[in-house]
Design an enzyme around this catalytic site. Structure first.
Site, short mmCIF file in Angstrom:
data_model
loop_
_atom_site.label_atom_id
_atom_site.label_comp_id
_atom_site.label_asym_id
_atom_site.label_seq_id
_atom_site.Cartn_x
_atom_site.Cartn_y
_atom_site.Cartn_z
N HIS A 1 0.95 -1.34 0.21
CA HIS A 1 -0.03 0.02 -0.13
C HIS A 1 0.85 1.30 0.14
O HIS A 1 0.45 2.18 -0.70
CB HIS A 1 -0.92 0.06 1.35
N ARG B 1 25.97 1.63 -38.16
CA ARG B 1 25.24 2.40 -37.16
C ARG B 1 25.20 1.22 -35.88
O ARG B 1 25.06 1.57 -34.68
CB ARG B 1 23.90 2.81 -37.46
N CYS C 1 11.97 11.49 -38.32
CA CYS C 1 11.72 10.46 -37.38
C CYS C 1 12.80 9.83 -36.87
O CYS C 1 12.57 8.92 -35.80
CB CYS C 1 10.51 9.48 -37.78
C1 PEP Z 1 15.72 5.91 -39.15
O1 PEP Z 1 16.28 5.00 -39.79
O2 PEP Z 1 16.12 6.90 -38.74
C2 PEP Z 1 14.54 5.27 -38.50
C3 PEP Z 1 13.66 6.12 -37.99
O3 PEP Z 1 14.16 3.91 -38.80
P1 PEP Z 1 14.76 2.79 -37.89
O4 PEP Z 1 15.60 3.43 -36.89
O5 PEP Z 1 13.86 2.08 -37.30
O6 PEP Z 1 15.65 2.05 -38.70
MG MG Z 2 15.67 3.17 -40.78
#
Ligand code: PEP
Ligand code: MG
Length: 555
Positions: free
Chosen positions: A187, A476, A513
């Protein structure tokens, strides 16, 4: 002195410690002659206890909501439990003992019995039966309750706190809860979460602290914890008692940072994303599934800028059915209540491998068989997803975007498949809405032909994570290259500008994005470049909003 425990709610609290003193129900066994009168005394005390609990329920209802207040209803019912009552009244009658003793003994017995049960719920009741028994004993003894004294808000230390104890606390005087016992869902933990204050459990604090030797208290005599200075770190589960100045300073700074975040939340929720000179931008959220929508909404997302639909595939053992996908897309669309939801079609391959696709091992997966390349090759999978998306479009505002595009011909093929899907749905009498169509710009090729792509679609969303890797030829995924993976590289920034300009010339809106969209050092530059949208992780939305609202593009 630093004590370790387990955090049940994050945050930092800095203040004096106060040890919660429970009213000690010292109960002596006494012989009574008039057992009927003693039984009546118990029955009256029990009714009074129920009345108290009813007022606690009302108070808790206002403070912590119905679900959490329910415990007081449970306590009232427990007091009416025939076995419990019978045990007490029998003991009074047959052993000729005082009501306090009968209640305490019965409370102990029942509590031990519950504690030994093989059921979490029943085990939790062990503390409850003790709590109700103590309440009745206190009433029988005419006692007042334990608690805090003083006006200063404190860090409250206790063995554990029963619901009936927490409900009586003046909540404005509690900075944090620290208990020796308790569980994550106790709680006290629930209350801390509701009150939005840090809380630790399982902290084995001593009654008398070690020599303080600290500037905070100012002497080196042994001090009791009560009244000592403390810091609760709800992130690491630590309690600092009489911390040194450096620790105190660093925690004051952390607390300030936390408060700033809370302030941002309070102040910026519901506000527009508009610069001082009147330029507006959309700030949307990136999500991986339905479960993230609540977080997006809590952070005031204007829409969903990237729904990584591949998580539906990654989480299942086999190809997700049209029905399963439809219900996920529909749930997101409905929960966003008409706000834009941009679904990115399946983006697997490279770092996102799905066993049942049976993809062959490749030398260069990042440049291999992935994303739209798979979808255009395995049309059945693609069509299933598009059917699910179009069916869900009826329930909100859905846009669709396609990953890893490198040519106009890919977009034309996609549009052809979409036309087939729509024709099939119309034929079957299934309702759908027209969706905005966009492409992700995440290859240098897409950047260079963005003028041509813009003629085919409604919007661009730049995936800077991949765009940076392909532009700089830096994997990356390779941690060795992190130091040279420079998303601020002039080549990338020039590409962003080029995409905005080419998109706008053809009436496309343009957003980002990838992770770069949340880079606060670039927010103003993005506005100057002319971006229409930034889609970021939910926790970054209000920080980006803050940057936007403090920017002045006229200067
Ligand atoms: C990107 O590549 O920047 C992206 C938004 O897609 P993901 O990171 O899913 O590859
Ligand atoms: Mg991507």
């Amino acid at each position: 002195m630093v004590l370790e425990g387990k955090s049940v709610f994050g945050g930092i609290a800095v203040g004096r410690l106060s040890v919660y003193h429970k009213k000690d129900n010292q109960v002596k066994r006494m012989k009574v002659t008039d057992t009927d009168a003693e039984t009546a005394r118990f029955m009256t005390a029990k009714e009074q206890a129920k009345e108290q609990l009813a007022t606690f329920y009302e108070k808790a209802l206002k403070e912590i909501g119905e679900v959490n207040a329910m415990i007081f209803e449970v306590h009232q019912m427990m007091l009416d439990d025939p076995d419990y009552i019978e045990s007490i009244t029998n003991m009074i009658a047959t052993q000729e003992v005082n009501a306090e003793f009968a209640v305490a003994t019965t409370g102990d017995n029942f509590s031990q019995m519950f504690a030994a049960m093989d059921d979490d719920y029943m085990r939790e009741r062990a503390a409850d039966v003790k709590d109700i028994s103590n309440r009745v004993i206190s009433i029988l003894q005419g006692a007042t309750h334990g608690g805090m004294t003083g006006d200063e808000p404190v860090i409250l230390l206790a063995d554990d706190l029963a619901p009936s104890e927490t409900v009586q606390l003046d909540k404005s005087k509690v900075l944090s809860f620290v208990t020796r016992h308790g569980s994550t869902n106790s709680h006290t933990a629930i209350l801390a979460r509701t009150m939005n204050i840090p809380a630790l459990i399982g902290v084995d604090f001593p009654e008398v602290a070690e020599p303080a030797g600290s500037a905070a208290v100012g002497d080196s005599q042994p001090v009791t914890l009560d009244g000592a200075f403390g810091i609760v770190d709800g992130y690491t589960g630590r309690l600092y008692v009489n911390p040194d100045e450096a620790t105190l300073a660093s925690y004051q700074a952390k607390k300030e940072e936390d408060e700033q975040k809370k302030r941002l939340l309070q102040e910026l929720k519901g506000k527009e994303n508009i610069t001082l000179d009147g330029r507006k931008i959309n700030i949307y959220a990136n999500i991986g599934g339905v479960a993230d929508v609540a977080n997006a909404l809590a952070n005031d997302a204007g829409g969903i800028g990237l729904f990584r639909s591949e998580f539906l595939y990654l989480e299942s053992e086999d190809y997700p059915t049209e029905e399963a996908q439809f219900s996920a897309y529909k749930a997101v669309a409905e929960n966003m209540a008409g706000k834009k939801v941009i679904i990115r079609t399946l983006d697997i391959g490279a770092d996102k491998q799905v066993g049942y696709f049976g993809l062959e091992k490749e030398e260069n997966p990042a440049m291999g068989y992935r994303a739209i390349r798979i979808c255009l090759d395995r049309k059945d999978i693609f069509k299933t997803q598009l059917r699910a998306i179009y069916r869900a479009s009826y329930y909100g505002t859905i846009s669709i975007m396609f990953p890893m595009i490198i040519s106009v011909s890919e977009v034309k093929q996609i549009k052809q498949i979409i036309a087939e899907v729509k024709a099939e749905l119309t034929e079957a009498g299934i309702p759908y809405k027209d969706c905005e169509i966009g492409v992700m710009i995440e290859t240098p090729a897409a950047v260079m032909i963005s003028d041509l792509l813009a003629k085919e679609v409604d919007f661009f969303s730049i995936g800077t994570n991949d765009l940076t890797q392909y532009t700089l030829a830096i994997d990356r995924q390779n941690p060795k290259l992190d130091s040279i993976y420079d998303a601020h590289h002039e080549a990338v920034l020039r590409m962003l500008q080029m995409v905005v300009d080419n998109g706008h010339k053809e009436g496309c809106w343009v957003g980002i994005c990838g992770e770069l969209g949340a880079d606060l050092t670039l927010t103003e530059q993005f506005l100057r470049m002319g971006f229409d949208e930034l889609s970021v992780s939910p926790s970054m939305i209000l920080k980006v909003r803050d940057k936007v609202r403090n920017a002045d593009l006229s200067k």
